[in-house]
Design a protein around this motif. Structure first.
Motif, short mmCIF file in Angstrom:
data_model
loop_
_atom_site.label_atom_id
_atom_site.label_comp_id
_atom_site.label_asym_id
_atom_site.label_seq_id
_atom_site.Cartn_x
_atom_site.Cartn_y
_atom_site.Cartn_z
N ALA A 162 5.22 88.70 -35.75
CA ALA A 162 4.95 88.10 -37.06
C ALA A 162 5.50 88.47 -38.44
N LEU A 163 5.61 89.71 -38.46
CA LEU A 163 6.42 90.27 -39.53
C LEU A 163 8.00 90.11 -39.10
N GLU A 164 7.97 90.60 -38.81
CA GLU A 164 9.90 90.47 -38.39
C GLU A 164 9.92 88.98 -38.74
N LYS A 165 9.70 88.09 -37.71
CA LYS A 165 9.81 86.58 -37.60
C LYS A 165 9.32 85.55 -38.50
N SER A 166 8.17 86.17 -39.43
CA SER A 166 7.68 84.28 -40.30
C SER A 166 8.24 85.31 -41.67
N LYS A 167 8.18 83.94 -42.88
CA LYS A 167 8.42 83.99 -43.56
C LYS A 167 7.66 83.05 -45.07
#
Length: 175
Positions: free
Chosen positions: A51-56
């Motif tokens: 989630a930290l990689e993908k979410s804005k």
């Protein structure tokens, strides 16, 4: 993918993704319980990192940061406890099933982006925490023989119930 399609996909795959059945006919041993609990925490750390990689989305990122931090802290306590007790966590069908299901779910989430990813991640976190909390309450805590292990699981349950409530609140913002 439309919201109704996404919701249908999530509902269709969740039983396969987040179930934590204890496969042994007998109650699990303390070494199996330790491995199941550690594995469940580790899998949520990996989901949080994804989630930290993908979410804005700032709210989703803050939640994911909490998941990584809190589950890592509980897992660190679990590792210290098994070292203190000189217990070797025992891999078992339950922990193996968890890993297989979570790997599949992470692969599915990795193919989503934007709001679709955010919603699917948060909805999975709601269901995952409900399932883990139920397993802690109904199987893992009652089956634990060691009082230190039981106390750690009870502490984890309190933390993870807070995660469940946080995830439910966050999920409500997507509807």
């Amino acid at each position: 993918m439309r919201r109704s399609q996404l919701s249908s996909l999530v509902v269709a795959i969740l039983p396969f993704v987040v179930a934590i059945p204890v496969y042994a006919a007998d109650k699990p041993t303390d070494s199996q319980i330790a491995h199941i609990a550690y594995t469940a925490g580790d899998l949520d750390i990996k989901a949080g990192r994804l989630a930290l990689e993908k979410s804005k989305n700032d709210s989703v990122r803050a939640f994911a940061t909490d998941m990584v931090r809190d589950h890592a802290a509980v897992n660190d306590q679990a590792l210290a406890l098994v070292k203190k007790l000189n217990v070797t966590p025992e891999d078992n069908n339950t922990s193996k099933g968890l890993v297989k299901q979570a790997d599949k779910k992470r692969a599915e989430l990795a193919n989503l982006s934007g709001a679709e990813f955010d919603q699917a991640y948060v909805e999975n976190e709601v269901t995952y925490h409900k399932t883990v909390n139920q397993a802690l309450r109904e199987t893992l805590i009652p089956s634990a023989n060691n009082s230190d292990l039981k106390a750690l699981l009870q502490t984890g349950l309190k933390i993870f119930q807070g995660h469940e409530q946080h995830a439910e609140h966050l999920a409500s913002t997507f509807h």
